[in-house]
Write a protein that holds these residues in place. Structure first.
Motif, PDB file in Angstrom:
ATOM      1  N   SER A   3     -17.250 -10.002  60.457  1.00 29.40           N
ATOM      2  CA  SER A   3     -17.116 -11.403  60.841  1.00 29.40           C
ATOM      3  C   SER A   3     -15.655 -11.792  60.949  1.00 29.40           C
ATOM      4  CB  SER A   3     -17.821 -12.319  59.839  1.00 29.40           C
ATOM      5  OG  SER A   3     -17.139 -12.330  58.599  1.00 29.40           O
ATOM      6  N   LYS A   4     -15.434 -12.790  61.823  1.00 26.44           N
ATOM      7  CA  LYS A   4     -14.076 -13.299  62.008  1.00 26.44           C
ATOM      8  C   LYS A   4     -13.587 -13.976  60.734  1.00 26.44           C
ATOM      9  CE  LYS A   4     -15.984 -15.262  65.594  1.00 26.44           C
ATOM     10  NZ  LYS A   4     -16.324 -16.037  66.806  1.00 26.44           N
ATOM     11  N   SER A   5     -14.502 -14.689  60.061  1.00 22.13           N
ATOM     12  CA  SER A   5     -14.100 -15.446  58.873  1.00 22.13           C
ATOM     13  C   SER A   5     -14.018 -14.578  57.627  1.00 22.13           C
ATOM     14  CB  SER A   5     -15.084 -16.596  58.630  1.00 22.13           C
ATOM     15  OG  SER A   5     -16.395 -16.093  58.443  1.00 22.13           O
ATOM     16  N   GLY A   6     -14.708 -13.430  57.641  1.00 20.00           N
ATOM     17  CA  GLY A   6     -14.743 -12.591  56.452  1.00 20.00           C
ATOM     18  C   GLY A   6     -13.526 -11.704  56.262  1.00 20.00           C
ATOM     19  N   GLY A   7     -12.648 -11.661  57.259  1.00 23.01           N
ATOM     20  CA  GLY A   7     -11.444 -10.852  57.148  1.00 23.01           C
ATOM     21  C   GLY A   7     -11.722  -9.357  57.159  1.00 23.01           C
ATOM     22  N   ASN A   8     -12.884  -8.955  57.660  1.00 29.16           N
ATOM     23  CA  ASN A   8     -13.231  -7.528  57.660  1.00 29.16           C
ATOM     24  C   ASN A   8     -13.491  -7.008  59.067  1.00 29.16           C
ATOM     25  OD1 ASN A   8     -15.637  -8.796  58.205  1.00 29.16           O
ATOM     26  ND2 ASN A   8     -16.834  -7.710  56.656  1.00 29.16           N
ATOM     27  N   ALA A   9     -12.817  -7.634  60.043  1.00 33.49           N
ATOM     28  CA  ALA A   9     -13.016  -7.266  61.444  1.00 33.49           C
ATOM     29  C   ALA A   9     -11.700  -6.811  62.073  1.00 33.49           C
ATOM     30  CB  ALA A   9     -13.570  -8.464  62.225  1.00 33.49           C
ATOM     31  N   ILE A  10     -11.820  -6.114  63.190  1.00 34.71           N
ATOM     32  CA  ILE A  10     -10.653  -5.730  63.991  1.00 34.71           C
ATOM     33  C   ILE A  10     -10.738  -6.507  65.294  1.00 34.71           C
ATOM     34  CG2 ILE A  10      -9.424  -3.859  65.151  1.00 34.71           C
ATOM     35  CD1 ILE A  10     -10.690  -1.912  63.186  1.00 34.71           C
ATOM     36  N   ARG A  65     -31.370 -11.588  92.237  1.00 37.17           N
ATOM     37  CA  ARG A  65     -31.039 -10.848  91.021  1.00 37.17           C
ATOM     38  C   ARG A  65     -31.609 -11.568  89.797  1.00 37.17           C
ATOM     39  NH1 ARG A  65     -24.761 -10.348  90.886  1.00 37.17           N
ATOM     40  NH2 ARG A  65     -24.969 -12.489  91.624  1.00 37.17           N
ATOM     41  N   PRO A  66     -32.059 -10.835  88.777  1.00 35.00           N
ATOM     42  CA  PRO A  66     -32.519 -11.482  87.548  1.00 35.00           C
ATOM     43  C   PRO A  66     -31.366 -12.223  86.882  1.00 35.00           C
ATOM     44  CG  PRO A  66     -32.355  -9.096  87.260  1.00 35.00           C
ATOM     45  CD  PRO A  66     -32.176  -9.369  88.725  1.00 35.00           C
ATOM     46  N   VAL A  67     -31.710 -13.312  86.219  1.00 37.00           N
ATOM     47  CA  VAL A  67     -30.698 -14.157  85.581  1.00 37.00           C
ATOM     48  C   VAL A  67     -30.558 -13.762  84.120  1.00 37.00           C
ATOM     49  CG1 VAL A  67     -30.036 -16.514  84.969  1.00 37.00           C
ATOM     50  CG2 VAL A  67     -31.168 -16.053  87.155  1.00 37.00           C
ATOM     51  N   ILE A  68     -29.319 -13.634  83.685  1.00 37.30           N
ATOM     52  CA  ILE A  68     -29.027 -13.270  82.304  1.00 37.30           C
ATOM     53  C   ILE A  68     -28.126 -14.327  81.687  1.00 37.30           C
ATOM     54  CG2 ILE A  68     -27.050 -11.845  82.970  1.00 37.30           C
ATOM     55  CD1 ILE A  68     -27.786  -9.941  80.712  1.00 37.30           C
ATOM     56  N   LEU A  69     -28.450 -14.732  80.467  1.00 35.18           N
ATOM     57  CA  LEU A  69     -27.606 -15.680  79.733  1.00 35.18           C
ATOM     58  C   LEU A  69     -27.166 -15.041  78.435  1.00 35.18           C
ATOM     59  CD1 LEU A  69     -26.429 -18.590  79.369  1.00 35.18           C
ATOM     60  CD2 LEU A  69     -28.399 -18.986  77.884  1.00 35.18           C
ATOM     61  N   THR A  70     -25.898 -15.147  78.149  1.00 37.21           N
ATOM     62  CA  THR A  70     -25.356 -14.674  76.886  1.00 37.21           C
ATOM     63  C   THR A  70     -24.139 -15.528  76.565  1.00 37.21           C
ATOM     64  OG1 THR A  70     -24.523 -12.712  75.713  1.00 37.21           O
ATOM     65  CG2 THR A  70     -23.976 -12.908  78.053  1.00 37.21           C
ATOM     66  N   GLY A  71     -23.523 -15.319  75.424  1.00 36.68           N
ATOM     67  CA  GLY A  71     -22.368 -16.136  75.067  1.00 36.68           C
ATOM     68  C   GLY A  71     -21.943 -15.923  73.628  1.00 36.68           C
ATOM     69  N   ASP A  72     -20.963 -16.719  73.212  1.00 42.30           N
ATOM     70  CA  ASP A  72     -20.413 -16.594  71.863  1.00 42.30           C
ATOM     71  C   ASP A  72     -19.984 -17.952  71.340  1.00 42.30           C
ATOM     72  OD1 ASP A  72     -20.095 -13.521  71.385  1.00 42.30           O
ATOM     73  OD2 ASP A  72     -19.322 -13.865  73.407  1.00 42.30           O
ATOM     74  N   ARG A  73     -20.124 -18.128  70.045  1.00 44.40           N
ATOM     75  CA  ARG A  73     -19.606 -19.331  69.390  1.00 44.40           C
ATOM     76  C   ARG A  73     -18.080 -19.308  69.433  1.00 44.40           C
ATOM     77  NH1 ARG A  73     -22.465 -21.345  64.762  1.00 44.40           N
ATOM     78  NH2 ARG A  73     -20.694 -20.759  63.484  1.00 44.40           N
ATOM     79  N   THR A  74     -17.499 -20.450  69.678  1.00 44.20           N
ATOM     80  CA  THR A  74     -16.036 -20.517  69.783  1.00 44.20           C
ATOM     81  C   THR A  74     -15.426 -20.857  68.423  1.00 44.20           C
ATOM     82  OG1 THR A  74     -16.169 -22.842  70.475  1.00 44.20           O
ATOM     83  CG2 THR A  74     -16.124 -21.168  72.209  1.00 44.20           C
ATOM     84  N   THR A  75     -15.544 -19.906  67.503  1.00 35.24           N
ATOM     85  CA  THR A  75     -15.004 -20.108  66.155  1.00 35.24           C
ATOM     86  C   THR A  75     -13.825 -19.192  65.849  1.00 35.24           C
ATOM     87  OG1 THR A  75     -16.692 -18.593  65.316  1.00 35.24           O
ATOM     88  CG2 THR A  75     -17.184 -20.948  65.218  1.00 35.24           C
ATOM     89  N   GLY A  76     -13.438 -18.357  66.799  1.00 38.54           N
ATOM     90  CA  GLY A  76     -12.312 -17.453  66.603  1.00 38.54           C
ATOM     91  C   GLY A  76     -12.324 -16.380  67.668  1.00 38.54           C
ATOM     92  N   PRO A  77     -11.205 -15.661  67.817  1.00 35.98           N
ATOM     93  CA  PRO A  77     -11.155 -14.565  68.796  1.00 35.98           C
ATOM     94  C   PRO A  77     -12.239 -13.524  68.505  1.00 35.98           C
ATOM     95  CG  PRO A  77      -8.955 -15.094  67.974  1.00 35.98           C
ATOM     96  CD  PRO A  77      -9.931 -15.845  67.102  1.00 35.98           C
ATOM     97  N   LEU A  78     -12.640 -12.805  69.522  1.00 35.47           N
ATOM     98  CA  LEU A  78     -13.697 -11.805  69.379  1.00 35.47           C
ATOM     99  C   LEU A  78     -13.139 -10.500  68.801  1.00 35.47           C
ATOM    100  CD1 LEU A  78     -15.660 -12.421  72.705  1.00 35.47           C
ATOM    101  CD2 LEU A  78     -15.888 -13.564  70.489  1.00 35.47           C
ATOM    102  N   HIS A  79     -14.042  -9.668  68.260  1.00 37.32           N
ATOM    103  CA  HIS A  79     -13.624  -8.425  67.611  1.00 37.32           C
ATOM    104  C   HIS A  79     -14.397  -7.241  68.178  1.00 37.32           C
ATOM    105  CE1 HIS A  79     -17.331  -8.880  65.336  1.00 37.32           C
ATOM    106  NE2 HIS A  79     -16.914 -10.019  64.798  1.00 37.32           N
ATOM    107  N   ILE A  80     -14.112  -6.062  67.653  1.00 36.95           N
ATOM    108  CA  ILE A  80     -14.720  -4.856  68.219  1.00 36.95           C
ATOM    109  C   ILE A  80     -16.226  -4.813  68.004  1.00 36.95           C
ATOM    110  CG2 ILE A  80     -12.588  -3.518  68.074  1.00 36.95           C
ATOM    111  CD1 ILE A  80     -13.798  -2.099  65.616  1.00 36.95           C
ATOM    112  N   ILE A  99     -15.160  -3.535  58.090  1.00 32.66           N
ATOM    113  CA  ILE A  99     -14.382  -2.369  57.672  1.00 32.66           C
ATOM    114  C   ILE A  99     -14.496  -2.128  56.171  1.00 32.66           C
ATOM    115  CG2 ILE A  99     -12.754  -2.634  59.571  1.00 32.66           C
ATOM    116  CD1 ILE A  99     -10.728  -3.731  57.549  1.00 32.66           C
ATOM    117  N   ASP A 100     -14.937  -3.161  55.435  1.00 30.65           N
ATOM    118  CA  ASP A 100     -15.102  -3.031  53.990  1.00 30.65           C
ATOM    119  C   ASP A 100     -16.483  -2.515  53.609  1.00 30.65           C
ATOM    120  OD1 ASP A 100     -16.513  -5.233  54.774  1.00 30.65           O
ATOM    121  OD2 ASP A 100     -15.498  -6.661  53.457  1.00 30.65           O
ATOM    122  N   GLY A 101     -17.304  -2.202  54.603  1.00 28.70           N
ATOM    123  CA  GLY A 101     -18.629  -1.669  54.330  1.00 28.70           C
ATOM    124  C   GLY A 101     -19.705  -2.718  54.177  1.00 28.70           C
ATOM    125  N   LYS A 102     -19.328  -3.998  54.219  1.00 29.31           N
ATOM    126  CA  LYS A 102     -20.325  -5.052  54.109  1.00 29.31           C
ATOM    127  C   LYS A 102     -21.154  -5.103  55.389  1.00 29.31           C
ATOM    128  CE  LYS A 102     -17.807  -7.791  50.721  1.00 29.31           C
ATOM    129  NZ  LYS A 102     -17.179  -9.079  50.387  1.00 29.31           N
TER     130      LYS A 102
END
Length: 333
Positions: free
Chosen positions: A199-206, A3-18, A192-195
């Motif tokens: 972002s997790k830090s911007g307070g505009n995420a769910i 199978r082809p190999v795929i790499l992905t991930g996320d920075r651990t700076t806060g819970p993930l959002h939609i 959600i503010d249209g920006k």
């Protein structure tokens, strides 16, 4: 067949959002059966601009792991691993820095945009500037040929492939494969503010773990069309966050198209489309929230899953590091 190999991930700076769900997590779920998938908890990368708050990075390792499990990532199919516990990646990063110039790092459009967004000026953390080499190490350490990224991250994959070609040229043979960027159709969701960026830090995420009340409050506060003052007024769909989210999450796109036309003509209130979106998000996040709460009752098991995946990833990345070093003729004891 392999199978082809795929790499992905996320920075651990806060819970993930939609935004993460629409932009990457849905794709990762679909890749589980068709690819050998590695999912990186990128705590080392998170330190490149959070070195003054290491505790935040440490705390969010399990928070992000919980989100992975909650959306349906299956550790029997996808290897969840912790970046800081894969020393071969750090060694490859240092090696790759000899195959790229500072000028090339500074010209990378993604890095330039992020430096400007963070207001670093010339006080750029060296780890942040060198991130393209570190990401090249992450990708090539697993010999990944598929990397799901947002459109803004595509220049990083291009730079990874430049480093791969230099390594292969120096070795005189193909040691590492080039990778292909997979860009999701949904694109990056605005806040959600249209920006431009949710972002997790911007307070505009769910957050994926948002409560019903938090979801309801976020939808009510969503940016729509400031010129749509009365229900009878024609409204703009472009830049209207509610319709952007309906495009991303509503499975009945024919109905979304009908609502857009009605809104443009006038006679459709914001409350109606917001109610539709809220119902969709409540239905999407309720089972994710429930699974997350269940996993959270046994954090020792979550830690075991990450530790087991990290051990598997360590074996893969160590083998790649040895192969690259040998191919380049690095002295070996």
């Amino acid at each position: 067949m392999t199978r082809p190999v795929i790499l992905t991930g996320d920075r651990t700076t806060g819970p993930l959002h939609i935004g993460h769900y629409a932009g990457s997590l849905k794709n990762r779920l679909s890749f589980q059966d068709s690819h050998r998938q590695f999912l990186l908890l990128a705590d080392t990368q998170a330190l490149t601009d959070n070195a003054d708050d290491i505790g935040k990075v440490r705390r969010n390792v399990l928070e992000v792991a919980l989100d992975y499990l909650a959306v349906g990532i299956d550790p029997a199919k996808t290897t969840i691993c912790l970046q800081s516990h894969l020393p071969a990646l750090a060694e490859l990063s240092m090696l790759y820095l000899n195959f790229v110039t500072v000028a090339r790092l500074e010209r990378n459009p993604t890095i330039k945009d992020e430096i400007r967004a963070r207001g670093f000026g010339r006080d750029i953390p060296a780890g942040f500037l060198c991130y393209p080499a570190a990401q090249a190490a992450d990708i090539t350490g697993f010999k990944a040929t598929v990397v799901p990224v947002g459109e803004d991250q595509a220049p990083l994959i291009e730079q990874t492939n430049e480093i791969v070609r230099r390594i292969n040229t120096a070795a005189g043979r193909e040691v590492l494969p080039e990778a292909r960027a997979v860009i999701p159709k949904a694109g990056r969701l605005p806040g959600i503010d249209g920006k431009a960026k949710m972002s997790k830090s911007g307070g505009n995420a769910i957050a994926l773990s948002a409560s019903p009340d938090e979801i309801s409050a976020a939808v009510r506060a969503m940016y729509t069309d400031p010129g749509h003052l009365r229900v009878s007024d024609p409204g703009k769909v472009e830049g209207n966050v509610v319709f952007t989210y309906l495009d991303a999450f509503d499975e009945d796109q024919d109905e979304v198209a009908r609502l857009k036309e009605h809104y443009r003509q006038g006679g459709l209130g914001d409350a109606v489309v917001k109610r539709r979106l809220e119902d969709i998000l409540q239905a999407l996040l309720a089972p994710i929230r429930a699974r997350r709460a269940e996993y959270a009752t046994d954090l020792a098991e979550v830690t075991r899953i990450v530790a087991e995946g990290t051990q598997q990833a360590r074996e893969v990345t160590e083998a790649t590091k040895r192969e690259v070093m040998d191919a380049l003729g690095v002295f070996r004891l």
